[in-house]
Design an enzyme around this catalytic site. Structure first.
Site, PDB file in Angstrom:
ATOM      1  N   HIS A  17     -24.297  37.727  28.213  1.00 24.95           N
ATOM      2  CA  HIS A  17     -23.039  37.867  28.958  1.00 24.95           C
ATOM      3  C   HIS A  17     -22.885  39.330  29.385  1.00 24.95           C
ATOM      4  CE1 HIS A  17     -21.394  39.664  25.333  1.00 24.95           C
ATOM      5  NE2 HIS A  17     -21.650  38.569  24.647  1.00 24.95           N
ATOM      6  N   HIS A  20     -23.389  42.255  26.916  1.00 22.38           N
ATOM      7  CA  HIS A  20     -24.790  42.626  26.667  1.00 22.38           C
ATOM      8  C   HIS A  20     -25.311  43.501  27.803  1.00 22.38           C
ATOM      9  CE1 HIS A  20     -24.814  38.620  24.351  1.00 22.38           C
ATOM     10  NE2 HIS A  20     -24.915  39.585  23.438  1.00 22.38           N
ATOM     11  N   CYS A 125     -18.420  35.604   6.729  1.00 25.01           N
ATOM     12  CA  CYS A 125     -18.264  35.130   8.109  1.00 25.01           C
ATOM     13  C   CYS A 125     -19.648  34.783   8.658  1.00 25.01           C
ATOM     14  CB  CYS A 125     -17.607  36.179   9.003  1.00 25.01           C
ATOM     15  SG  CYS A 125     -17.690  35.710  10.761  1.00 25.01           S
ATOM     16  N   CYS A 128     -20.517  36.870  11.916  1.00 23.80           N
ATOM     17  CA  CYS A 128     -20.903  38.271  11.667  1.00 23.80           C
ATOM     18  C   CYS A 128     -22.156  38.338  10.809  1.00 23.80           C
ATOM     19  CB  CYS A 128     -19.841  39.020  10.876  1.00 23.80           C
ATOM     20  SG  CYS A 128     -18.324  39.341  11.708  1.00 23.80           S
ATOM     21  N   CYS A 143     -11.780  35.943   9.668  1.00 18.34           N
ATOM     22  CA  CYS A 143     -12.630  37.097   9.957  1.00 18.34           C
ATOM     23  C   CYS A 143     -11.874  38.059  10.875  1.00 18.34           C
ATOM     24  CB  CYS A 143     -13.910  36.626  10.650  1.00 18.34           C
ATOM     25  SG  CYS A 143     -14.807  37.992  11.411  1.00 18.34           S
ATOM     26  N   HIS A 146     -13.903  37.847  14.396  1.00 20.20           N
ATOM     27  CA  HIS A 146     -13.999  36.577  15.130  1.00 20.20           C
ATOM     28  C   HIS A 146     -12.787  35.674  14.958  1.00 20.20           C
ATOM     29  CE1 HIS A 146     -18.262  37.871  14.761  1.00 20.20           C
ATOM     30  NE2 HIS A 146     -18.210  37.577  16.035  1.00 20.20           N
ATOM     31  N   LYS A 296      -9.382  39.031  25.374  1.00 22.94           N
ATOM     32  CA  LYS A 296     -10.783  38.804  25.024  1.00 22.94           C
ATOM     33  C   LYS A 296     -11.386  37.818  26.033  1.00 22.94           C
ATOM     34  CE  LYS A 296     -13.572  37.480  21.164  1.00 22.94           C
ATOM     35  NZ  LYS A 296     -13.966  37.873  19.875  1.00 22.94           N
ATOM     36  N   LYS A 299     -14.471  31.597  28.098  1.00 19.96           N
ATOM     37  CA  LYS A 299     -14.634  30.628  29.185  1.00 19.96           C
ATOM     38  C   LYS A 299     -13.343  29.842  29.394  1.00 19.96           C
ATOM     39  CE  LYS A 299     -19.437  30.206  29.955  1.00 19.96           C
ATOM     40  NZ  LYS A 299     -20.246  30.452  28.731  1.00 19.96           N
TER      41      LYS A 299
END
Ligand code: MSP
Length: 502
Positions: A17, A20, A125, A128, A143, A146, A296, A299
């Site tokens: 994504h 990255h 988690c 992670c 977490c 997340h 954040k 989708k």
């Protein structure tokens, strides 16, 4: 001068994504800049293939973890040339060379007495791949990164004596205030250390997808111990028959995102100390890209910027420019297609692209395409005094956004210069002073565009290469970034618009 720079290695349980892409672009900009200095640069990126996330996703799809990793690594790898990433090697944690060297280094840590076996119980988690300590856990047992429920896990594990490095780590931080950059992240890491370090588990008994612990073969290494070592292991086998470790270790720059700060600024230096290996010089921690609405990216919220879509519509230079310019490197920032399009039109097309095309067009129209051989305008020369040095210093601190802004101020200055000098009016006047004046204006503009393009080349490798070639000055080393009579007498060729309307 050797310069070793790395990105984090990506989990390959999903598809790449824009987050990255962002980290790789920023790292690539720094790597390209260092090459411009004439440095012997090694730029490493790669894939983190072991651990639960990959094993779990593969199990859900009914394929082996290696099959899943192979499939996704192909996608991550294919994106690199499309983004114009100039990495020198792509490390995979399933490479034999990596696995061997992980075992060697970890064995040394074990032999040096920094491991022990014990029962571990804690809140874990799976995303992670990390146990959370009590004060990190969010209400409802979630977490902190997340926001998913943590799982209670208990097993017999090997431990790394992180707590024994408390004093040495504190000394590292006080002796090297730029070990972690920017400063806010340094403070965050230091306060984590000062709050008291607990030992961490370094192996997993229940997992098969990982590198075998050589002194206890029922265990595999916890994925972070395997993954962090990539920065070191890759140098051992990146060039067949050659060991690059002596040339490039320790790394000058590890570039990472803020979510993996603890691993790189606490675990990693402690592991290296335990293995008696030299420490990297700097860890640079960037922020997170957020959706266009500042939330954040997800989708389901429909706020995701898709790098593949941007590449198809605008090309790599536009994505690189937009991300480096719009999001202050180090901070979080919202990104979206509309903002990208605005930067593309207002800045790339109307400012830089237009400056380049009108400079070339006027030299061709008024001087048959030859850059006049004449002294340059001190008014414009002054604008470039010390610029390359300033960029140099900013890049030493990974300040890619600030450096780009310095260059962009000159792009704007040059466009104002064109308006002030009105070369088209000078061209109409039929006397020697006007002719001479026009020579000065055109030669100065050509030189300014050339210098700007040399300095922009790490950000816009493709379009600057096209432009500099058309100007007959393709060399991009930084010693060519001084405003002097470099381009005098060059023959300038016509080019298509660098940033056409989309
Ligand atoms: N595999 C670990 C890193 C191991 S390094 C020894 C990992 N992988 S990751 O795929 O989740 O993330 C790779 C890098 O991308 C990390 O530096 C991470 O911070 C960064 N990003 C992931 N999402 C991001 C954004 N939305 N924005 C910016 N960077 C982000 O962590």
């Amino acid at each position: 001068m050797s310069f070793y720079i790395t990105t984090a290695i990506d989990y390959v349980n999903g598809v790449p994504h824009v987050g990255h892409a962002y980290e790789k672009i920023a790292t690539d900009v720094i790597a390209r800049h260092m090459r411009q200095r004439g440095g012997d640069v090694f730029f490493l990126t790669g894939a983190d293939e072991h651990g639960e996330p990959v094993a779990d996703t593969a199990a859900a799809e009914g394929i082996s973890p290696q099959e899943l990793a192979d499939r996704n690594v192909a996608r991550f790898k294919a994106l690199l040339p499309e983004l114009e990433i100039s990495n020198d090697f792509y490390v995979r944690t399933t490479d034999e060379g990596h696995e061997q060297r992980v075992q060697e280094v970890m064995q040394r840590i074990h032999d040096n007495g920094y491991t022990y076996k014990s029962l571990y119980e804690g809140w874990y988690c799976p995303r992670c791949a990390d146990f959370k300590v009590e004060n990190e856990i969010l209400e409802g047992n979630l977490c902190p990164i997340h926001e998913i429920p943590l799982v209670r896990e208990s097993e017999e594990n090997w431990f790394f004596k992180l707590s024994e490095f408390q004093v040495e780590l504190e000394a590292l931080y006080s002796d090297h205030p730029s070990f972690v950059m920017p400063l806010a992240r340094y403070n965050e890491a230091l306060s984590f250390i000062q709050s008291g370090l607990q030992d961490v588990s370094l192996s997993r008994a229940h997992l098969k997808w990982g590198i075998t612990v050589p002194w206890d073969t029922d265990h595999v290494f916890y994925v972070w111990f395997d993954a962090l070592l990539n920065y070191y292991t890759a140098l051992g086998y990146a060039r067949p028959g050659e060991d690059l470790t002596d040339t490039f270790w320790p790394a000058q720059f590890h570039v990472i995102g803020k979510d993996i700060l603890k691993f790189h600024t606490v675990f990693w230096p402690a592991m290296l100390m335990a293995a008696e290996l030299p420490l990297p010089e700097h860890v640079f921690v960037h922020g997170f890209l957020l959706g266009s609405d500042g939330r954040k990216m997800s989708k389901s919220l429909g706020n995701v910027l898709d790098p593949f879509e941007v590449l198809a519509r605008f090309g790599a230079d536009a994505l690189r420019f937009y991300l480096m310019r719009d999001v202050q490197f180090g901070a979080d920032g919202a990104v979206g297609m509309e903002a990208l399009q605005a930067r593309y039109e207002n800045e790339l097309a109307n400012e830089y692209g237009n400056l380049a095309s009108r400079t070339i067009a006027m030299i061709r129209r008024y001087r048959d395409g030859v850059v006049p051989e004449v002294e340059l305008d001190p008014a414009l020369r002054g604008e470039f005094d010390g610029l390359a040095d300033e960029i140099w210093d900013l890049m030493d601190g990974a300040e890619v956004t600030a450096a780009l802004d310095r260059v962009w101020q000159r792009v704007r200055r040059c466009n104002r210069y064109v308006e002030e000098r009105q070369p088209w009016a000078l061209a109409k006047q039929d006397h020697p002073e006007a002719h001479h004046e026009l020579n000065i204006v055109l030669a100065s503009l050509a030189e300014a565009v050339r210098v700007i393009s040399v300095l922009l080349s790490p950000y816009l490798p493709e379009s600057t290469a096209t432009l500099l070639k058309a100007m007959g000055s393709p060399v991009i080393s930084l010693d060519q970034a001084a405003f002097a009579e470099h381009g005098s007498g060059s023959l300038v060729e016509a080019i298509e618009p660098l940033f056409p309307r989309r």
